[in-house]
Design a protein around this motif. Structure first.
Motif, PDB file in Angstrom:
ATOM      1  N   ARG A 139       0.759  -1.152  -0.009  1.00 35.34           N
ATOM      2  CA  ARG A 139      -0.160  -0.097  -0.053  1.00 35.34           C
ATOM      3  C   ARG A 139       0.798   1.285   0.073  1.00 35.34           C
ATOM      4  NH1 ARG A 139      -5.200   1.883   1.673  1.00 35.34           N
ATOM      5  NH2 ARG A 139      -5.835  -0.438   0.828  1.00 35.34           N
ATOM      6  N   SER A 140       1.943   1.322   0.664  1.00 28.90           N
ATOM      7  CA  SER A 140       2.774   2.566   0.820  1.00 28.90           C
ATOM      8  C   SER A 140       4.187   1.905   0.986  1.00 28.90           C
ATOM      9  CB  SER A 140       1.983   3.300   2.060  1.00 28.90           C
ATOM     10  OG  SER A 140       2.094   2.617   3.310  1.00 28.90           O
ATOM     11  N   SER A 195      -6.906  13.102  -3.881  1.00 28.61           N
ATOM     12  CA  SER A 195      -6.279  12.081  -3.356  1.00 28.61           C
ATOM     13  C   SER A 195      -4.795  12.449  -2.918  1.00 28.61           C
ATOM     14  CB  SER A 195      -6.079  10.747  -4.419  1.00 28.61           C
ATOM     15  OG  SER A 195      -5.524  11.250  -5.464  1.00 28.61           O
ATOM     16  N   SER A 196      -4.463  13.508  -3.762  1.00 26.14           N
ATOM     17  CA  SER A 196      -2.719  13.948  -3.365  1.00 26.14           C
ATOM     18  C   SER A 196      -2.784  15.429  -3.604  1.00 26.14           C
ATOM     19  CB  SER A 196      -2.022  13.382  -4.162  1.00 26.14           C
ATOM     20  OG  SER A 196      -0.458  13.544  -3.811  1.00 26.14           O
ATOM     21  N   TYR A 203      -9.246  10.841  -7.786  1.00 28.23           N
ATOM     22  CA  TYR A 203      -9.487   9.481  -8.110  1.00 28.23           C
ATOM     23  C   TYR A 203     -10.140   9.259  -9.400  1.00 28.23           C
ATOM     24  CZ  TYR A 203      -7.999   8.106  -3.034  1.00 28.23           C
ATOM     25  OH  TYR A 203      -7.394   7.754  -1.837  1.00 28.23           O
ATOM     26  N   THR A 243      -2.720   8.184  -7.039  1.00 28.13           N
ATOM     27  CA  THR A 243      -2.627   7.891  -5.668  1.00 28.13           C
ATOM     28  C   THR A 243      -1.664   8.695  -5.083  1.00 28.13           C
ATOM     29  OG1 THR A 243      -0.984   6.438  -6.473  1.00 28.13           O
ATOM     30  CG2 THR A 243      -3.305   5.472  -6.181  1.00 28.13           C
ATOM     31  N   LYS A 244      -0.901   9.406  -5.658  1.00 21.87           N
ATOM     32  CA  LYS A 244       0.319  10.332  -4.993  1.00 21.87           C
ATOM     33  C   LYS A 244       1.110  11.018  -6.126  1.00 21.87           C
ATOM     34  CE  LYS A 244       2.087  10.564  -0.642  1.00 21.87           C
ATOM     35  NZ  LYS A 244       1.371  10.697   0.460  1.00 21.87           N
ATOM     36  N   THR A 256      -0.298   5.903  -9.851  1.00 27.85           N
ATOM     37  CA  THR A 256      -1.694   5.857 -10.189  1.00 27.85           C
ATOM     38  C   THR A 256      -2.222   4.479  -9.759  1.00 27.85           C
ATOM     39  OG1 THR A 256      -1.481   4.812 -12.426  1.00 27.85           O
ATOM     40  CG2 THR A 256      -1.262   7.005 -12.076  1.00 27.85           C
ATOM     41  N   TYR A 257      -3.669   4.225  -9.724  1.00 32.94           N
ATOM     42  CA  TYR A 257      -4.100   2.860  -9.681  1.00 32.94           C
ATOM     43  C   TYR A 257      -4.363   2.033 -10.875  1.00 32.94           C
ATOM     44  CZ  TYR A 257      -5.848   3.576  -4.597  1.00 32.94           C
ATOM     45  OH  TYR A 257      -6.012   3.589  -3.243  1.00 32.94           O
TER      46      TYR A 257
END
Length: 288
Positions: free
Chosen positions: A34-35, A219-220, A234, A269-270, A283-284
């Motif tokens: 996840r991170s 999201s960021s 997102y 995502t970031k 990204t997702y």
């Protein structure tokens, strides 16, 4: 970091990527990542989807796994890790779905912060972490914002219960403006601006024209070294607001500015800024 393929990394001065997974020589307990965060010493902290946290040495020759244990009050908080932050004092913080954890390297254990344990958090589901220029740690949760000052060691809170102008309490991202205000990204209500001097929260509009549709799922957030504001969403790609003329550009999977502006996924995502000044988006499902 990948959803189900472990960790990919690119060694310095090499052109190809290498991998760390459940089946490699340096194995990890799960491929659901996840991170990730690197420390000042070069070690790598990995937050997983279902197995807690992993500390991998800087030379990638050994790893240490930390899992939750309900019988040990100094164990890791939870199996799922949403975010990881090493602050300016070297402390490593973990945002999990069951509280906030701080790593104690001298004992190789953790201090746990939970709503029911020490009344510090608005919610045990901590989603995001951010350190401001003054060293204050900001934590976005499912019930609003917690922030912690190392000097006073006190947790304070901001939520819709105390600030009615705050339209959503699911907090995913933060950015600090040059004048000391904070931009706050939420899951359902776009961006808010927190005036820390007046203790006031107000909606922040990315666009000047009311006819433009404001992004909602933020999201960021990032202010780059030229003070341009980058907004990751997102579902609508990334927006860039110019610090010069306040114009807003949207980059997504169907961007028409030019072919090089097209993204591989609209789910960001970031957003991070490299030392070179380049902006990197994760990204997702669409890679970097």
């Amino acid at each position: 970091a990948t959803y189900n393929k472990g960790i990919n990394y690119k060694p310095k001065n090499q052109s190809s990527f290498k991998h760390i997974s459940t089946s490699t020589k340096l194995s990890i307990p799960t491929n659901g990542i996840r991170s990730i965060a690197t420390t000042k010493s070069g070690d790598l902290w990995v937050g997983t989807e279902d197995k807690g946290a992993i500390l991998i040495s800087a030379n990638l020759d050994k790893g240490q796994h930390f899992a939750p244990n309900s019988k040990d009050p100094y164990s890791f908080c939870d199996s799922l890790v949403n975010d990881i932050l090493q602050d300016s004092n070297g402390n490593v913080w973990f945002a999990t779905n069951n509280g906030l954890c701080k790593y104690n390297p001298e004992y190789s254990n953790f201090t746990q912060y939970r709503t029911e344990k020490n009344k510090t958090l608005l919610s045990n589901q901590v989603l995001s972490l951010f350190e401001d220029e003054g060293g204050v740690i900001w934590m976005g949760s499912m019930n609003g914002i917690n922030y912690w000052n190392a000097a006073t060691r006190a947790f304070k809170h901001i939520s819709s219960a105390t600030s009615p102008q705050m339209q959503n309490d699911d907090i995913l991202s933060f950015a600090e403006t040059p004048n000391g205000d904070y931009l706050i990204g939420s899951l359902e209500a776009g961006i808010s601006r927190y005036d820390s001097h007046k203790n006031i929260v107000a909606p922040y509009n990315l666009f000047d024209r009311m006819t433009e549709k404001e992004p909602k799922a933020i999201s960021s957030l990032l202010l780059d070294n030229q003070e341009n504001l980058w907004v990751g969403t997102y579902d609508r790609g990334v927006f860039k607001k110019s610090s010069i003329d306040q114009s807003v550009a949207n980059f997504n999977t169907t961007s028409t500015q030019d072919s090089d502006s097209t993204l591989s996924s609209n789910a960001i995502t970031k957003i991070q800024s490299l030392h070179s000044g380049n902006i990197v988006l994760s990204t997702y499902g669409g890679g970097l």
